[in-house]
Design an enzyme around this catalytic site. Structure first.
Site, PDB file in Angstrom:
ATOM      1  N   ARG A 143      11.336   4.445  13.550  1.00 35.73           N
ATOM      2  CA  ARG A 143      10.128   5.252  13.362  1.00 35.73           C
ATOM      3  C   ARG A 143       9.135   5.011  14.499  1.00 35.73           C
ATOM      4  O   ARG A 143       9.518   4.555  15.571  1.00 35.73           O
ATOM      5  CB  ARG A 143       9.535   4.940  11.985  1.00 35.73           C
ATOM      6  CG  ARG A 143      10.546   5.343  10.879  1.00 35.73           C
ATOM      7  CD  ARG A 143      10.005   5.280   9.496  1.00 35.73           C
ATOM      8  NE  ARG A 143       8.826   6.117   9.361  1.00 35.73           N
ATOM      9  CZ  ARG A 143       7.901   5.911   8.444  1.00 35.73           C
ATOM     10  NH1 ARG A 143       8.012   4.905   7.595  1.00 35.73           N
ATOM     11  NH2 ARG A 143       6.856   6.707   8.356  1.00 35.73           N
TER      12      ARG A 143
ATOM     13  N   ALA B 204       2.537  -1.145   4.887  1.00 39.98           N
ATOM     14  CA  ALA B 204       1.740  -1.239   6.113  1.00 39.98           C
ATOM     15  C   ALA B 204       1.338  -2.672   6.447  1.00 39.98           C
ATOM     16  O   ALA B 204       1.135  -2.995   7.621  1.00 39.98           O
ATOM     17  CB  ALA B 204       0.495  -0.363   6.003  1.00 39.98           C
TER      18      ALA B 204
ATOM     19  N   HIS C  39      12.436  -2.450   3.053  1.00 38.21           N
ATOM     20  CA  HIS C  39      11.784  -1.206   3.442  1.00 38.21           C
ATOM     21  C   HIS C  39      12.693  -0.052   3.053  1.00 38.21           C
ATOM     22  O   HIS C  39      13.911  -0.127   3.235  1.00 38.21           O
ATOM     23  CB  HIS C  39      11.507  -1.172   4.947  1.00 38.21           C
ATOM     24  CG  HIS C  39      10.573  -2.255   5.375  1.00 38.21           C
ATOM     25  ND1 HIS C  39       9.210  -2.163   5.181  1.00 38.21           N
ATOM     26  CD2 HIS C  39      10.809  -3.454   5.947  1.00 38.21           C
ATOM     27  CE1 HIS C  39       8.645  -3.265   5.632  1.00 38.21           C
ATOM     28  NE2 HIS C  39       9.593  -4.076   6.096  1.00 38.21           N
ATOM     29  N   ILE C  40      12.098   0.995   2.537  1.00 36.05           N
ATOM     30  CA  ILE C  40      12.852   2.179   2.138  1.00 36.05           C
ATOM     31  C   ILE C  40      13.398   2.889   3.370  1.00 36.05           C
ATOM     32  O   ILE C  40      14.562   3.259   3.422  1.00 36.05           O
ATOM     33  CB  ILE C  40      11.961   3.110   1.291  1.00 36.05           C
ATOM     34  CG1 ILE C  40      11.588   2.414  -0.030  1.00 36.05           C
ATOM     35  CG2 ILE C  40      12.642   4.453   1.041  1.00 36.05           C
ATOM     36  CD1 ILE C  40      10.507   3.107  -0.836  1.00 36.05           C
TER      37      ILE C  40
ATOM     38  N   ASN D  37       8.236  -5.449  -0.500  1.00 37.99           N
ATOM     39  CA  ASN D  37       8.027  -4.346   0.428  1.00 37.99           C
ATOM     40  C   ASN D  37       6.555  -4.414   0.823  1.00 37.99           C
ATOM     41  O   ASN D  37       5.693  -3.922   0.102  1.00 37.99           O
ATOM     42  CB  ASN D  37       8.355  -2.990  -0.194  1.00 37.99           C
ATOM     43  CG  ASN D  37       8.272  -1.863   0.820  1.00 37.99           C
ATOM     44  OD1 ASN D  37       7.592  -1.988   1.840  1.00 37.99           O
ATOM     45  ND2 ASN D  37       8.954  -0.770   0.545  1.00 37.99           N
TER      46      ASN D  37
ATOM     47  N   HIS E 257       3.008  -4.897   9.442  1.00 38.74           N
ATOM     48  CA  HIS E 257       2.776  -4.828  10.880  1.00 38.74           C
ATOM     49  C   HIS E 257       1.559  -5.596  11.367  1.00 38.74           C
ATOM     50  O   HIS E 257       1.390  -5.762  12.575  1.00 38.74           O
ATOM     51  CB  HIS E 257       2.662  -3.358  11.288  1.00 38.74           C
ATOM     52  CG  HIS E 257       3.730  -2.525  10.662  1.00 38.74           C
ATOM     53  ND1 HIS E 257       5.072  -2.698  10.937  1.00 38.74           N
ATOM     54  CD2 HIS E 257       3.673  -1.551   9.717  1.00 38.74           C
ATOM     55  CE1 HIS E 257       5.782  -1.856  10.211  1.00 38.74           C
ATOM     56  NE2 HIS E 257       4.952  -1.152   9.459  1.00 38.74           N
TER      57      HIS E 257
ATOM     58  N   PRO F 277       0.796  -1.231   0.000  1.00 40.74           N
ATOM     59  CA  PRO F 277       0.000   0.000   0.000  1.00 40.74           C
ATOM     60  C   PRO F 277       0.827   1.278   0.000  1.00 40.74           C
ATOM     61  O   PRO F 277       1.841   1.379   0.691  1.00 40.74           O
ATOM     62  CB  PRO F 277      -0.819  -0.081   1.285  1.00 40.74           C
ATOM     63  CG  PRO F 277      -0.741  -1.474   1.746  1.00 40.74           C
ATOM     64  CD  PRO F 277       0.468  -2.089   1.137  1.00 40.74           C
ATOM     65  N   ASN F 278       0.348   2.212  -0.770  1.00 37.61           N
ATOM     66  CA  ASN F 278       0.843   3.588  -0.845  1.00 37.61           C
ATOM     67  C   ASN F 278       2.184   3.751  -1.553  1.00 37.61           C
ATOM     68  O   ASN F 278       2.637   4.879  -1.736  1.00 37.61           O
ATOM     69  CB  ASN F 278       0.915   4.221   0.554  1.00 37.61           C
ATOM     70  CG  ASN F 278      -0.446   4.288   1.201  1.00 37.61           C
ATOM     71  OD1 ASN F 278      -1.392   4.801   0.614  1.00 37.61           O
ATOM     72  ND2 ASN F 278      -0.563   3.743   2.395  1.00 37.61           N
TER      73      ASN F 278
ATOM     74  N   TYR G 211      10.553   9.067   2.545  1.00 39.81           N
ATOM     75  CA  TYR G 211      10.684   8.122   1.442  1.00 39.81           C
ATOM     76  C   TYR G 211      11.466   8.650   0.249  1.00 39.81           C
ATOM     77  O   TYR G 211      11.686   7.916  -0.708  1.00 39.81           O
ATOM     78  CB  TYR G 211       9.287   7.675   0.981  1.00 39.81           C
ATOM     79  CG  TYR G 211       8.522   6.988   2.083  1.00 39.81           C
ATOM     80  CD1 TYR G 211       8.866   5.706   2.500  1.00 39.81           C
ATOM     81  CD2 TYR G 211       7.474   7.628   2.745  1.00 39.81           C
ATOM     82  CE1 TYR G 211       8.185   5.074   3.523  1.00 39.81           C
ATOM     83  CE2 TYR G 211       6.780   6.997   3.768  1.00 39.81           C
ATOM     84  CZ  TYR G 211       7.147   5.734   4.150  1.00 39.81           C
ATOM     85  OH  TYR G 211       6.466   5.110   5.171  1.00 39.81           O
TER      86      TYR G 211
ATOM     87  N   GLU H 133      12.470  -9.324   2.438  1.00 37.94           N
ATOM     88  CA  GLU H 133      11.621  -8.205   2.866  1.00 37.94           C
ATOM     89  C   GLU H 133      12.458  -6.932   2.783  1.00 37.94           C
ATOM     90  O   GLU H 133      13.594  -6.905   3.261  1.00 37.94           O
ATOM     91  CB  GLU H 133      11.165  -8.437   4.306  1.00 37.94           C
ATOM     92  CG  GLU H 133      10.381  -7.303   4.906  1.00 37.94           C
ATOM     93  CD  GLU H 133      10.114  -7.488   6.411  1.00 37.94           C
ATOM     94  OE1 GLU H 133       9.387  -6.647   6.951  1.00 37.94           O
ATOM     95  OE2 GLU H 133      10.636  -8.437   7.018  1.00 37.94           O
TER      96      GLU H 133
ATOM     97  N   ARG I 133       4.504  11.221  -1.410  1.00 38.01           N
ATOM     98  CA  ARG I 133       4.173  10.802  -0.051  1.00 38.01           C
ATOM     99  C   ARG I 133       5.385  10.980   0.865  1.00 38.01           C
ATOM    100  O   ARG I 133       6.409  10.323   0.684  1.00 38.01           O
ATOM    101  CB  ARG I 133       3.753   9.334  -0.029  1.00 38.01           C
ATOM    102  CG  ARG I 133       3.446   8.850   1.367  1.00 38.01           C
ATOM    103  CD  ARG I 133       3.153   7.370   1.392  1.00 38.01           C
ATOM    104  NE  ARG I 133       2.928   6.949   2.766  1.00 38.01           N
ATOM    105  CZ  ARG I 133       3.325   5.803   3.263  1.00 38.01           C
ATOM    106  NH1 ARG I 133       3.959   4.931   2.502  1.00 38.01           N
ATOM    107  NH2 ARG I 133       3.091   5.500   4.515  1.00 38.01           N
TER     108      ARG I 133
ATOM    109  N   ASP J  70       1.268 -15.867   6.286  1.00 39.66           N
ATOM    110  CA  ASP J  70       0.986 -17.262   5.955  1.00 39.66           C
ATOM    111  C   ASP J  70       1.282 -17.560   4.492  1.00 39.66           C
ATOM    112  O   ASP J  70       1.752 -18.651   4.160  1.00 39.66           O
ATOM    113  CB  ASP J  70      -0.460 -17.603   6.297  1.00 39.66           C
ATOM    114  CG  ASP J  70      -0.705 -17.651   7.803  1.00 39.66           C
ATOM    115  OD1 ASP J  70       0.275 -17.649   8.583  1.00 39.66           O
ATOM    116  OD2 ASP J  70      -1.888 -17.685   8.201  1.00 39.66           O
TER     117      ASP J  70
END
Length: 143
Positions: A107, A77, A100-101, A74, A80, A10-11, A23, A98, A18, A87
């Protein structure tokens, strides 16, 4: 060439507009181009996707597992709270990194927990778009 999926949650389509202080100013198109170029350099055929839909992401992870396709993910959201994603990742048949930027651990507290990290091959975070480059290199080395 070995096929690799770069899946984004998402996003992430909003990159560049954003929270650029978190980011960066690069757009999603910039990210996709970087991943494809890095893939070419590493002998990988990279397919970049983005969705705001949890069910679609789960379907893509099932597709990757069925095809034994490595994944750079990535989860955004979904990181979390999405046990459905966790699964689906647990069914993987090839490496999954995995990414993340930003660094979630630096954070807000709710971002400190990843429900997917335990079923990923590894996690790379906090290096901006270079997190994806590092993940693709890890996938190439594992192949």
């Amino acid at each position: 060439m070995r096929r690799v999926y770069v899946l984004n949650g998402p996003n992430l389509s909003r990159l560049g507009t954003r929270e650029p202080d978190v980011y960066g100013a690069e757009t999603f198109a910039d990210l996709a181009a970087l991943c494809r170029e890095t893939g070419r350099e590493l002998g990988l055929s990279v397919e970049v996707r983005q969705t705001d839909d949890e069910a679609e992401m789960v379907a893509w992870l099932h597709e990757a597992a069925d095809g034994r396709v490595p994944v750079v993910l990535n989860p955004a959201a979904f990181t979390h709270y999405s046990y459905a994603l966790r699964d689906a990742i647990a069914q993987r048949t090839a490496p999954l990194v995995e990414v993340h930027i930003s660094n979630p651990a630096a954070r807000e507290e709710f971002r400190h927990t990843s429900v997917v990290a335990a079923v990923a091959t590894g996690t790379i975070a906090g290096f901006g778009l270079s997190s994806y480059v590092l993940a693709l290199r890890a996938i190439a080395d594992a192949a």
